[in-house]
Design a protein around this motif. Structure first.
Motif, PDB file in Angstrom:
ATOM      1  N   CYS A 168     -34.104  -6.825  38.319  1.00 21.72           N
ATOM      2  CA  CYS A 168     -34.303  -7.350  39.664  1.00 21.72           C
ATOM      3  C   CYS A 168     -33.202  -6.846  40.600  1.00 21.72           C
ATOM      4  N   PRO A 169     -33.555  -6.224  41.725  1.00 22.77           N
ATOM      5  CA  PRO A 169     -32.544  -5.740  42.684  1.00 22.77           C
ATOM      6  C   PRO A 169     -32.079  -6.874  43.606  1.00 22.77           C
ATOM      7  N   TYR A 170     -31.240  -7.741  43.076  1.00 26.12           N
ATOM      8  CA  TYR A 170     -30.848  -8.950  43.809  1.00 26.12           C
ATOM      9  C   TYR A 170     -30.343  -8.633  45.221  1.00 26.12           C
ATOM     10  N   GLN A 171     -29.363  -7.726  45.291  1.00 27.57           N
ATOM     11  CA  GLN A 171     -28.713  -7.471  46.578  1.00 27.57           C
ATOM     12  C   GLN A 171     -29.685  -6.858  47.583  1.00 27.57           C
ATOM     13  N   ASP A 172     -30.597  -6.003  47.106  1.00 23.00           N
ATOM     14  CA  ASP A 172     -31.569  -5.390  48.021  1.00 23.00           C
ATOM     15  C   ASP A 172     -32.469  -6.464  48.645  1.00 23.00           C
ATOM     16  N   ILE A 173     -32.856  -7.461  47.841  1.00 24.36           N
ATOM     17  CA  ILE A 173     -33.701  -8.543  48.368  1.00 24.36           C
ATOM     18  C   ILE A 173     -32.926  -9.373  49.392  1.00 24.36           C
ATOM     19  N   VAL A 174     -31.673  -9.656  49.077  1.00 26.37           N
ATOM     20  CA  VAL A 174     -30.840 -10.399  50.031  1.00 26.37           C
ATOM     21  C   VAL A 174     -30.681  -9.618  51.329  1.00 26.37           C
ATOM     22  N   ASP A 175     -30.497  -8.305  51.223  1.00 26.22           N
ATOM     23  CA  ASP A 175     -30.355  -7.467  52.428  1.00 26.22           C
ATOM     24  C   ASP A 175     -31.626  -7.512  53.269  1.00 26.22           C
ATOM     25  N   LEU A 176     -32.805  -7.510  52.620  1.00 24.78           N
ATOM     26  CA  LEU A 176     -34.069  -7.621  53.364  1.00 24.78           C
ATOM     27  C   LEU A 176     -34.163  -8.970  54.071  1.00 24.78           C
ATOM     28  N   TYR A 177     -33.688 -10.014  53.410  1.00 23.20           N
ATOM     29  CA  TYR A 177     -33.678 -11.354  54.013  1.00 23.20           C
ATOM     30  C   TYR A 177     -32.810 -11.357  55.273  1.00 23.20           C
ATOM     31  N   HIS A 178     -31.607 -10.808  55.175  1.00 23.16           N
ATOM     32  CA  HIS A 178     -30.703 -10.777  56.338  1.00 23.16           C
ATOM     33  C   HIS A 178     -31.285  -9.937  57.473  1.00 23.16           C
ATOM     34  N   ALA A 180     -34.525  -9.263  58.155  1.00 28.74           N
ATOM     35  CA  ALA A 180     -35.718  -9.841  58.774  1.00 28.74           C
ATOM     36  C   ALA A 180     -35.453 -11.188  59.415  1.00 28.74           C
ATOM     37  N   LEU A 181     -34.478 -11.951  58.873  1.00 31.07           N
ATOM     38  CA  LEU A 181     -34.287 -13.339  59.307  1.00 31.07           C
ATOM     39  C   LEU A 181     -32.829 -13.619  59.663  1.00 31.07           C
ATOM     40  N   PRO A 182     -32.290 -12.933  60.660  1.00 32.73           N
ATOM     41  CA  PRO A 182     -30.898 -13.205  61.039  1.00 32.73           C
ATOM     42  C   PRO A 182     -30.706 -14.600  61.636  1.00 32.73           C
ATOM     43  N   GLU A 183     -31.815 -15.242  62.058  1.00 31.58           N
ATOM     44  CA  GLU A 183     -31.711 -16.577  62.647  1.00 31.58           C
ATOM     45  C   GLU A 183     -31.481 -17.658  61.591  1.00 31.58           C
ATOM     46  N   LEU A 184     -31.821 -17.371  60.343  1.00 27.76           N
ATOM     47  CA  LEU A 184     -31.672 -18.353  59.271  1.00 27.76           C
ATOM     48  C   LEU A 184     -30.287 -18.228  58.632  1.00 27.76           C
ATOM     49  N   PRO A 185     -29.840 -19.286  57.926  1.00 23.72           N
ATOM     50  CA  PRO A 185     -28.507 -19.252  57.306  1.00 23.72           C
ATOM     51  C   PRO A 185     -28.344 -18.049  56.388  1.00 23.72           C
ATOM     52  N   ALA A 186     -27.216 -17.370  56.515  1.00 19.64           N
ATOM     53  CA  ALA A 186     -26.950 -16.170  55.718  1.00 19.64           C
ATOM     54  C   ALA A 186     -26.570 -16.538  54.291  1.00 19.64           C
ATOM     55  N   VAL A 187     -26.766 -15.579  53.389  1.00 17.43           N
ATOM     56  CA  VAL A 187     -26.373 -15.742  51.991  1.00 17.43           C
ATOM     57  C   VAL A 187     -24.966 -15.164  51.850  1.00 17.43           C
ATOM     58  N   ALA A 188     -23.981 -16.041  51.719  1.00 12.66           N
ATOM     59  CA  ALA A 188     -22.590 -15.588  51.620  1.00 12.66           C
ATOM     60  C   ALA A 188     -22.219 -15.220  50.197  1.00 12.66           C
ATOM     61  N   ILE A 189     -22.776 -15.949  49.216  1.00 16.95           N
ATOM     62  CA  ILE A 189     -22.424 -15.726  47.813  1.00 16.95           C
ATOM     63  C   ILE A 189     -23.714 -15.592  47.004  1.00 16.95           C
ATOM     64  N   LEU A 190     -23.845 -14.492  46.302  1.00 20.15           N
ATOM     65  CA  LEU A 190     -24.994 -14.284  45.427  1.00 20.15           C
ATOM     66  C   LEU A 190     -24.605 -14.755  44.032  1.00 20.15           C
ATOM     67  N   ASN A 191     -24.700 -16.074  43.827  1.00 21.80           N
ATOM     68  CA  ASN A 191     -24.217 -16.658  42.578  1.00 21.80           C
ATOM     69  C   ASN A 191     -25.276 -16.569  41.477  1.00 21.80           C
ATOM     70  N   ASP A 192     -24.927 -17.059  40.283  1.00 21.99           N
ATOM     71  CA  ASP A 192     -25.825 -16.965  39.129  1.00 21.99           C
ATOM     72  C   ASP A 192     -27.109 -17.752  39.345  1.00 21.99           C
ATOM     73  N   GLY A 193     -27.028 -18.911  40.005  1.00 21.08           N
ATOM     74  CA  GLY A 193     -28.225 -19.708  40.244  1.00 21.08           C
ATOM     75  C   GLY A 193     -29.231 -18.957  41.104  1.00 21.08           C
ATOM     76  N   VAL A 221     -42.432 -15.240  56.832  1.00 18.01           N
ATOM     77  CA  VAL A 221     -41.597 -16.397  57.171  1.00 18.01           C
ATOM     78  C   VAL A 221     -41.224 -16.361  58.653  1.00 18.01           C
ATOM     79  N   LYS A 222     -40.864 -15.174  59.126  1.00 14.63           N
ATOM     80  CA  LYS A 222     -40.443 -15.042  60.523  1.00 14.63           C
ATOM     81  C   LYS A 222     -41.569 -15.394  61.490  1.00 14.63           C
ATOM     82  N   ALA A 223     -42.820 -15.167  61.075  1.00 17.05           N
ATOM     83  CA  ALA A 223     -43.958 -15.457  61.948  1.00 17.05           C
ATOM     84  C   ALA A 223     -44.294 -16.946  62.004  1.00 17.05           C
TER      85      ALA A 223
END
Length: 263
Positions: A168-178, A180-193, A221-223
């Motif tokens: 799973c490309p964790y960081q790539d998915i997080v980057d897509l989230y940031h 597409a959705l800069p208005e939502l809370p950012a992911v500061a820590i990509l922890n194990d959970g 989500v943005k729509a």
């Protein structure tokens, strides 16, 4: 005798534009995508509409495809430009202009000419015959005596191992989230959970193992005004606003994919 079946106007019929008909025939859509596209055409052109609000559950009932798979097929058709949707997951759907379609190339193995098998030729006949494996090997002694040796049984081939699933490309998915959705809370820590939750969603379906699916997911989500916190809460409460953890939780993930969420 004519073999053309006349149209029974009393039972109704749906006309299809010839260009659209031929485009659907030639498009490299999966069987599921084509069935969903035809269901959408039936519910739009069949009622003289350019677009219509069509629930995934209704298409599932028409086609016999699971509702979750219908939602995924709709997302794929939107991504490939075959259909369009104005707004969120409950907005009207219609067919996009054929010139805007961007169908994925699914046939990655072009046809190759078949290899011609090698043939042996008999000394006493002009008929060609295919070589074959003898069950027994023969050896000839100096005296001209033929000695037969039993052929040793072939060793069992090792069992084929299934190809390892792509990580799973964790960081790539997080980057897509940031992105597409800069208005939502950012992911500061990509922890194990969070990694475990993403890994579970990644493994659930082959459709999920594609970054383009996640890009479309976050665009969906943005729509949504509800998920973006633009809908007032009940009784004057604070509007709900989705977070990354909320979006990748199992039950919420299914709700967003199927458009089954509301204030």
């Amino acid at each position: 005798m004519s073999i053309v079946t006349p149209i029974q106007s009393k039972s109704g019929f749906t006309r299809m534009d010839n260009d659209l008909y031929e485009a659907l025939i030639g498009a490299e859509l999966s069987g599921r995508e084509l069935r969903v596209a035809l269901a959408i055409h039936r519910q739009t052109a069949g009622y003289n509409l350019e677009s219509a609000c069509i629930a995934a559950s209704y298409i599932a009932e028409m086609s016999g495809i699971r509702r979750e798979d219908v939602s995924r097929a709709i997302c794929e058709l939107i991504r490939q430009g075959v259909i369009y949707r104005d707004g969120g997951s409950r907005s009207p759907i219609g067919f996009a202009p054929i010139g805007e379609w961007k169908i994925d190339k699914k046939n990655t193995h072009p046809n190759k000419p078949k290899e011609v098998p090698q043939c042996g030729v008999s000394n006493t006949s002009n008929v060609a015959f295919l070589p074959h494996n003898k069950e027994r090997n023969t050896n000839t002694t100096p005296d001209g005596v033929v000695v037969y040796a039993e052929r040793q049984p072939a060793q069992a081939k090792p069992a084929r191992q299934k190809p390892a699933m792509e990580a799973c490309p964790y960081q790539d998915i997080v980057d897509l989230y940031h992105k597409a959705l800069p208005e939502l809370p950012a992911v500061a820590i990509l922890n194990d959970g969070r990694k475990r939750a993403l890994q579970a969603r990644w493994r659930e379906s082959e459709v999920h193992r594609d970054l383009s699916f996640w890009a479309d997911y976050f665009c969906q989500v943005k729509a949504s005004q509800f998920l973006m916190g633009q809908v007032p809460g009940r009784n004057g409460s604070k509007p709900f606003r989705a977070t990354f953890d909320w979006l990748i939780a199992p039950s919420n993930f299914v709700k967003v994919v199927e458009g089954n969420y509301h204030a």
